[in-house]
Enzyme design. Structure first.
Site, PDB file in Angstrom:
ATOM      1  CG  ASP A 353      -1.991  -0.960   1.238  1.00  0.00           C
ATOM      2  OD1 ASP A 353      -1.994  -1.838   0.358  1.00  0.00           O
ATOM      3  OD2 ASP A 353      -2.865  -0.866   2.129  1.00  0.00           O
ATOM      4  CG  HIS A 497       2.342  -0.003   4.287  1.00  0.00           C
ATOM      5  ND1 HIS A 497       2.056  -0.939   5.245  1.00  0.00           N
ATOM      6  CD2 HIS A 497       1.210   0.738   4.113  1.00  0.00           C
ATOM      7  CE1 HIS A 497       0.799  -0.773   5.657  1.00  0.00           C
ATOM      8  NE2 HIS A 497       0.265   0.240   4.984  1.00  0.00           N
TER       9      HIS A 497
HETATM   10 NI    NI Z   1      -2.500   3.126   3.448  1.00  0.00          NI
END
Ligand code: NI
Length: 541
Positions: A353, A497
């Site tokens: 992400d 991430h």
């Molecule tokens: Ni996020």
């Protein structure tokens, strides 16, 4: 125990780099170059019970006012017609016109108009303390990064001192727009939204101007001299009052008032005020334009120099690409053209992400080398700034999804704001890669009935996760790997991430270990199949 009132004071009294927190409304403007907050409309209307006799009275009053006005006009006309008459006993209030007028807030620039900006995105995945901070820097130039960093630090401190750790829904969102790219000057506008309880959040703002060759960054309020700020505050107050806007007390001449000064191509400065700063919050974001002559009279030396550049019409000198060039898009075709059969195989989906970011290219190298597929949930603002990385993700067989434009907690937003967050991001991803994303990952995994209904209407499923590596929290490759492997099970969706170096360094080991345990790494569409339901939440297969 500190109450809401004290929190607001703590936020408002922060030092200069802090948020401007006299404001208590989310105006949806963190992402939106186009959104303009709607003005509050007075409620109620004429009563149907108005009687006919009252109407007669109104007519009578209007007629007598007209008669009185005609008399005054006659008197003034006669007075001015006398050539050697003494000055009129009551000078007209318009004798010294205010060199300022209220205008619509100026538009921001298309962020793709400036290439090679360095974008940093930091975020948590914690709904109790949801933070998303996006900043921008110029490679090789440190003054903008330092100034923006100070602003973020001040804003973060104010937020941290205001949050009640036991409350839910705390949120800090920092974003930015470009407001000037002319000659050797880049203007960046930072915006903040902080929610720490109560009915509304606090909106803050700060504009910076960076002189590239000199490597200096000027804070917006320093464009004006101290006397200039007093004068400009007075003019702004008069311009707002002329339209029935503003508070009863004068506009303060403090630096806070001048956090967002825009320099125009005609030599005029426009003062932009966050909702609630100089007028009622319901009046929305307001702007007052100072005429060019008035602007010159209030600017400081550096302000004059920057205003000249803004009015020069000179094209932006541009930003040199960073010394380390991005490797070219891998020429190899997707590793396996056929989707793996996850009803038979031990499939698992790695998801990344908040990118694309500065480690994404390294991650793509790793995935290419290992012929592993992943899914990227992209932040629209970063997509627009790094379209090449998104193009590369798609070209190398990865799936891309929508992670909103500015990473807000969507559960606090209304239908229009949610739609705009999703639409602008989908547009940016499509423009960059040719592929329109339909999978949505709501930031922080936060949804609401409104979010679900928007997603249903758009026929887009919400893709959540069932394994959280907490990489954003631990920022430690070993811990991230450990959590990934401990949580792994067939059909799982892993949350990571690609904006953290520690995560990207952990991926080679994670891929190898998962394969050693018999897993096949697949994209989310391959894991879940084609028949997903819009608005439905998927946590795993
Ligand atoms: Ni996020």
């Amino acid at each position: 125990m500190r109450g809401v009132e004290a929190d607001a004071v703590a936020l408002a009294s922060s030092a200069r780099p802090g948020a401007t927190c006299t404001v208590r409304a989310w105006h949806g403007g963190l992402m939106s170059p186009h959104a303009s907050p709607s003005r509050g409309l007075p409620s109620g209307g004429p009563s149907p019970a108005h009687s006919r006799s009252r109407a007669v009275w109104v007519v009578a009053v209007v007629v007598s006012l007209l008669v009185a006005a005609a008399g005054v006009t006659f008197y003034l006309t006669r007075a001015s017609a006398q050539p050697s008459a003494q000055p009129s006993p009551t000078p007209s209030p318009t004798a010294t016109p205010v060199p300022a007028e209220r205008v619509d807030p100026p538009a921001v620039l298309d962020p793709t108009s400036v290439e090679n900006l360095e974008i940093h995105q930091e975020s948590t995945a914690d709904t109790g303390d949801a933070r998303s901070v996006s900043t921008v820097a110029i490679p090789g130039e440190h003054s903008l990064a330092r100034a923006f960093g100070r602003f973020v630090d001040g804003t973060t401190q104010a937020y941290e001192s205001a949050i009640d750790p036991d409350a839910v829904g705390n949120e800090l969102n920092v974003g930015w727009d470009l407001v000037l790219a002319q000659g050797d000057v880049l203007g960046v506008h930072a915006s903040t939204y902080a929610f720490t309880g109560g009915a509304n959040g606090d909106v803050g703002s700060q504009t910076f101007y960076t002189d590239l060759p000199r490597a200096t960054t000027t804070w917006s309020s320093d464009l004006l001299t101290a006397d200039g700020r007093k004068q400009a505050a007075e003019w702004a107050g008069a311009a707002l009052a002329a339209e029935g806007l503003g508070f009863s007390e004068p506009v303060p001449s403090s630096e806070d008032t001048f956090r967002d000064v825009r320099l125009g191509p005609d030599g005029a400065a426009t003062l932009v005020f966050s909702p609630g700063l100089v007028s009622a919050r319901a009046d929305g974001e307001l702007a007052v334009r100072l005429e060019p002559d008035a602007t010159r009279s209030v600017l400081s030396a550096v302000g004059k120099q920057l205003a000249e550049v803004a009015a020069s019409g000179a094209p932006f000198i541009g930003i040199a690409p960073p010394p380390a060039e991005e490797p070219p898009v891998a020429a190899q075709p997707p590793a396996s053209p056929d989707a793996p059969d996850c009803s038979v195989l031990r499939c698992i989906a790695l998801t990344f992400d908040d990118g694309p970011g500065k480690y994404t290219s390294q991650l793509l190298d790793t995935l290419a080398e290992k012929q592993a597929r992943a899914t990227f949930f992209l932040v629209g603002r970063s997509v627009q700034a790094n379209p090449d990385l998104v193009r590369r993700e798609v070209a190398e067989g990865h799936a891309v999804g929508n992670h909103t434009w500015s990473h807000p907690d969507l559960s606090k937003l209304g239908t229009d704001q949610i739609s705009q967050e999703l639409q602008s991001t989908a547009d940016a991803v499509e423009a960059a890669s040719g592929v329109r994303p339909t999978l949505v990952r709501p930031p922080y995994g936060a949804t609401s009935d409104t979010v679900t209904s928007v997603l249903s209407q758009r026929n887009e499923p919400a893709i959540l996760w069932n394994v959280d590596t907490e990489d954003w929290k631990n920022k430690d490759s070993a811990m991230t790997s450990e959590r990934a492997l401990a949580g792994a099970r067939p059909g799982a969706i892993l949350l990571m991430h690609d904006i953290h170096a520690s995560t990207v360094s952990a991926v080679p080991g994670i891929v190898d270990s998962l394969r050693a345990a018999g897993y096949t790494l697949v994209t989310v569409p391959d894991l879940l199949g084609p028949d997903l339901v819009g608005g439905h939440k998927y946590f795993n297969r």
